[in-house]
Write an enzyme that holds these catalytic residues in place. Structure first.
Site, mmCIF file in Angstrom:
data_model
loop_
_atom_site.group_PDB
_atom_site.id
_atom_site.type_symbol
_atom_site.label_atom_id
_atom_site.label_comp_id
_atom_site.label_asym_id
_atom_site.label_seq_id
_atom_site.Cartn_x
_atom_site.Cartn_y
_atom_site.Cartn_z
ATOM 1 N N HIS A 89 -5.157 -4.010 6.088
ATOM 2 C CA HIS A 89 -4.551 -5.027 6.940
ATOM 3 C C HIS A 89 -3.186 -5.413 6.392
ATOM 4 O O HIS A 89 -3.020 -5.704 5.203
ATOM 5 C CB HIS A 89 -5.436 -6.267 7.011
ATOM 6 C CG HIS A 89 -4.854 -7.366 7.861
ATOM 7 N ND1 HIS A 89 -4.666 -7.228 9.224
ATOM 8 C CD2 HIS A 89 -4.376 -8.593 7.546
ATOM 9 C CE1 HIS A 89 -4.127 -8.331 9.706
ATOM 10 N NE2 HIS A 89 -3.925 -9.171 8.702
ATOM 11 N N SER A 90 -2.177 -5.444 7.272
ATOM 12 C CA SER A 90 -0.819 -5.870 6.950
ATOM 13 C C SER A 90 -0.261 -5.017 5.811
ATOM 14 O O SER A 90 -0.149 -3.800 5.952
ATOM 15 C CB SER A 90 -0.824 -7.367 6.617
ATOM 16 O OG SER A 90 0.472 -7.907 6.671
ATOM 17 N N MET A 91 0.095 -5.614 4.676
ATOM 18 C CA MET A 91 0.530 -4.797 3.538
ATOM 19 C C MET A 91 -0.505 -3.733 3.208
ATOM 20 O O MET A 91 -0.163 -2.591 2.859
ATOM 21 C CB MET A 91 0.759 -5.682 2.318
ATOM 22 C CG MET A 91 0.841 -4.922 1.009
ATOM 23 S SD MET A 91 0.849 -6.037 -0.400
ATOM 24 C CE MET A 91 0.294 -4.929 -1.705
#
Length: 257
Positions: free
Chosen positions: A95-97
């Site tokens: 998720h995300s990074m």
């Protein structure tokens, strides 16, 4: 370069041992996040999936270790830690990074001759999309305000300033890693596994057109799944996200060998 021991016990957490597992899911947290973010995923899938959540240095039980501000260096360390974990079919979720990191580790694994069943990336634009963000250099108060404005931090943490300020060094380091990351197309940035992208329909950090850019990084299937919610729609739509993962593992296990 900071060198870390290639120890999966140091880098990965198993919250629920799964002796009967027929597949393995490796989960990569967001900026400022920790392995415990994926505790609910581990709990729900443990009957047939060995869930491993990556623990980055500089947080929780690794708080005394230096954070890593280079995404490539972090990917090298996680790749080393995952050696020997291919005794079960591997699926990645980030998720995300964590989406970028999962992608970089998946690239390293495929270049080593091993296989990834599928890469799930959530809340992140395509690796080659460059956004001129400099959140990592903001003063503490401005950085906290930015996180709150974009719903980039767990609301419970925003209510506890002491805990939040303790988490700031890891958050700032992770943001530096993301904001200075550049995808190197010459390093084999096209995966042989399918990629599924998950996006919140009100996530200001992941416009749909830029999320679709992930399609250029796979030679296999590509799917885009849109959920109600913002950047942390995972916390808002856990049942739907878990159903998607469960369907993936059910389909994989039903495929003839």
């Amino acid at each position: 370069m900071v060198l870390f021991p290639a120890d999966s016990g140091l880098w990965c957490r198993r919250f629920h041992p799964s002796p009967d597992a027929t597949a393995r899911l490796v989960c990569f947290p967001h900026a400022g996040g920790s392995a415990s973010f994926y505790f609910p995923v581990s709990s729900e899938l443990r009957d047939r999936v060995d869930v491993m959540a990556v623990q980055y240095p500089g947080r929780q039980d690794r708080r005394a270790e230096p954070c890593v501000e280079d995404l490539g260096e972090l990917a090298d360390a996680v790749f080393a830690a995952l050696q020997g974990q291919d005794d079960l079919p591997l699926t990645f979720f980030g998720h995300s990074m964590g989406a970028l990191l999962a992608f970089e580790v998946a690239c390293r694994i495929e270049r080593s001759g091993l296989k990834i069943e599928r890469l799930f990336v959530s809340g992140r634009v395509g690796p080659a999309v460059v956004r001129p963000e400099r959140l990592h250099i903001l003063p503490d108060d401005d950085l906290l305000a930015a996180m709150a404005e974009m719903n980039g931090t767990d609301a419970r943490l925003l209510e506890d300033e002491e805990i939040l300020r303790m988490a700031l060094p890891a958050l700032r380091s992770d943001l530096h890693a993301v904001e200075t990351y550049r995808c190197d197309p010459g390093a084999g940035a096209v995966l042989n596994c399918p990629v599924t992208v998950l996006v919140g329909d009100t996530d200001p950090r992941t416009p749909l057109d830029e999320a679709r850019e992930w399609h250029a990084h796979t030679s296999a299937g590509f799917d885009l799944e849109v959920f109600p919610g913002g950047h942390f729609f995972l916390s808002e739509q856990p049942t739907a996200v878990l159903a998607l993962l469960d369907a993936h593992f059910a389909a994989s296990q039903a495929e003839p060998e």
